[in-house]
Design a protein around this motif. Structure first.
Motif, mmCIF file in Angstrom:
data_model
loop_
_atom_site.group_PDB
_atom_site.id
_atom_site.type_symbol
_atom_site.label_atom_id
_atom_site.label_comp_id
_atom_site.label_asym_id
_atom_site.label_seq_id
_atom_site.Cartn_x
_atom_site.Cartn_y
_atom_site.Cartn_z
ATOM 1 N N PRO A 35 0.830 -1.208 0.000
ATOM 2 C CA PRO A 35 0.000 0.000 0.000
ATOM 3 C C PRO A 35 0.861 1.253 0.000
ATOM 4 C CG PRO A 35 -0.785 -1.564 1.634
ATOM 5 C CD PRO A 35 0.537 -2.075 1.161
ATOM 6 N N THR A 73 -5.252 -0.900 0.187
ATOM 7 C CA THR A 73 -4.977 -1.077 1.615
ATOM 8 C C THR A 73 -4.245 -2.374 1.887
ATOM 9 O OG1 THR A 73 -7.117 -2.159 2.005
ATOM 10 C CG2 THR A 73 -7.038 0.248 2.207
ATOM 11 N N ARG A 74 -3.952 -3.126 0.832
ATOM 12 C CA ARG A 74 -3.165 -4.356 0.944
ATOM 13 C C ARG A 74 -2.270 -4.445 -0.290
ATOM 14 N NH1 ARG A 74 -8.640 -6.119 0.043
ATOM 15 N NH2 ARG A 74 -8.942 -6.943 -2.063
ATOM 16 N N ARG A 108 -11.501 1.277 -4.579
ATOM 17 C CA ARG A 108 -10.585 0.866 -3.509
ATOM 18 C C ARG A 108 -10.245 -0.615 -3.644
ATOM 19 N NH1 ARG A 108 -13.705 1.006 1.499
ATOM 20 N NH2 ARG A 108 -14.260 -1.102 0.835
ATOM 21 N N ASP A 109 -8.937 -0.914 -3.615
ATOM 22 C CA ASP A 109 -8.467 -2.303 -3.685
ATOM 23 C C ASP A 109 -8.994 -3.022 -4.926
ATOM 24 O OD1 ASP A 109 -7.044 -2.107 -1.266
ATOM 25 O OD2 ASP A 109 -8.798 -2.677 -0.086
ATOM 26 N N ILE A 201 -11.280 5.377 1.652
ATOM 27 C CA ILE A 201 -10.952 4.887 2.983
ATOM 28 C C ILE A 201 -10.990 6.044 3.969
ATOM 29 C CG2 ILE A 201 -9.556 2.954 2.161
ATOM 30 C CD1 ILE A 201 -7.062 4.601 2.622
ATOM 31 N N ARG A 205 -6.950 5.516 8.127
ATOM 32 C CA ARG A 205 -6.235 4.546 7.298
ATOM 33 C C ARG A 205 -5.288 5.248 6.333
ATOM 34 N NH1 ARG A 205 -8.835 -0.978 5.167
ATOM 35 N NH2 ARG A 205 -8.250 -1.501 7.297
ATOM 36 N N ILE A 209 -1.121 4.645 5.944
ATOM 37 C CA ILE A 209 -0.385 4.392 4.703
ATOM 38 C C ILE A 209 0.721 5.432 4.516
ATOM 39 C CG2 ILE A 209 -0.603 4.282 2.194
ATOM 40 C CD1 ILE A 209 -3.421 3.122 2.632
#
Length: 280
Positions: A35, A73-74, A108-109, A201, A205, A209
């Motif tokens: 991330p 986020t990953r 997101r993601d 997010i 969060r 990051i």
């Protein structure tokens, strides 16, 4: 592989960190990407790329043309073709919002084909670039497209998110969310709602990051690394939390990561981003 990048002219620089071209033969075709405080646009001008999510329940993808990616986020993994020809955009975490007409939570993601977001734009960009355009001309064409896509008026709440996001950016995630809400005169719930709308997010969060990015960029694999000192400087005051988050974000322990960086030094001429790492 050659990297040519630059910051776009105002007002695009309020939303974009840089636009760039990647061309040539990659030293490492498979890259593990943790991330980072960015959303992305990739326009693929060469052979297809492959993408894998670190979540095993998400099927891999083969990307032929181009794709948008919101804030991740990953970690994810990208496999470049044998020869790369790609132009891309590093948006600030909130920066994609005025260019796309969809909620940030839907990006997101995720990777989403460009034509699903910008209809009929990819062929126009590819036709203008052709097979022979220089890196400078390719960047000019993409910047022109971005300028045409920028909304004339900011959507509701974007000014607030920009204000809070810039404070997180300049502090590397060190400003407490409570201080952001106090300074802006809004509630924590309101700020979180606007961040989810424009970033995908929460501000907490985003701060995590930015904090991780500060730490990872500060690692110099040519010298001994004091992980405790680096972690504390970046804002980690719980060693167990730091170790757990580092493994979640990179797939490696700090010791494993450092060994990998020493085996595969960063390529010369690339920006100072120690996040993406070889996966082969």
């Amino acid at each position: 592989m050659e990297y040519v990048g630059r910051v776009p002219a105002p007002p695009l620089d309020l939303f974009i960190d840089d636009i760039y071209c990647l061309t040539g033969v990659p030293r490492h075709r498979r890259m593990n990407v943790p991330p980072m405080p960015s959303a992305h646009l990739f326009v693929n001008l060469g052979e297809p790329a492959r993408l894998w999510d670190s979540d095993p329940s998400v099927p891999p993808a083969v990307i032929t043309d181009g794709w948008f990616m919101g804030v991740w986020t990953r970690r994810f993994l990208i496999e470049h073709p044998a020869r790369v020809r790609l132009v891309g955009v590093h948006f600030k975490p909130w920066g994609m919002s005025p260019f796309v007409d969809m909620p940030a939570t839907e990006l997101r993601d995720r990777w989403v084909p460009v034509d699903a977001v910008w209809q009929r734009s990819l062929d126009r960009i590819r036709n203008k670039v052709g097979d022979t355009a220089s890196a400078a001309e390719t960047l000019r064409i993409l910047e022109e497209e971005l300028r045409s896509r920028l909304a004339e008026a900011p959507s509701r709440g974007l000014d607030l998110v920009q204000y809070a996001g810039r404070r997180l950016e300049t502090s590397h995630g060190a400003v407490p969310v409570g201080a952001l809400t106090d300074a802006a005169g809004v509630s924590g719930n309101h700020l979180a709602t606007q961040f989810k709308s424009h970033v995908g997010i929460t501000p907490k969060r985003v701060a995590r990051i930015y904090r991780f990015a500060r730490l990872i960029v500060s690692v110099d694999p040519r010298r001994p690394v004091d992980w405790s000192e680096l972690a504390q400087t970046a804002g980690y005051f719980d060693q167990a939390h730091f170790s757990r988050e580092f493994k979640d974000f990179t797939g490696h322990t700090p010791t494993e990561y450092l060994a990998l960086r020493r085996r595969f030094p960063a390529e010369q001429g690339f920006p100072p981003d120690s996040g993406p790492m070889p996966a082969d």
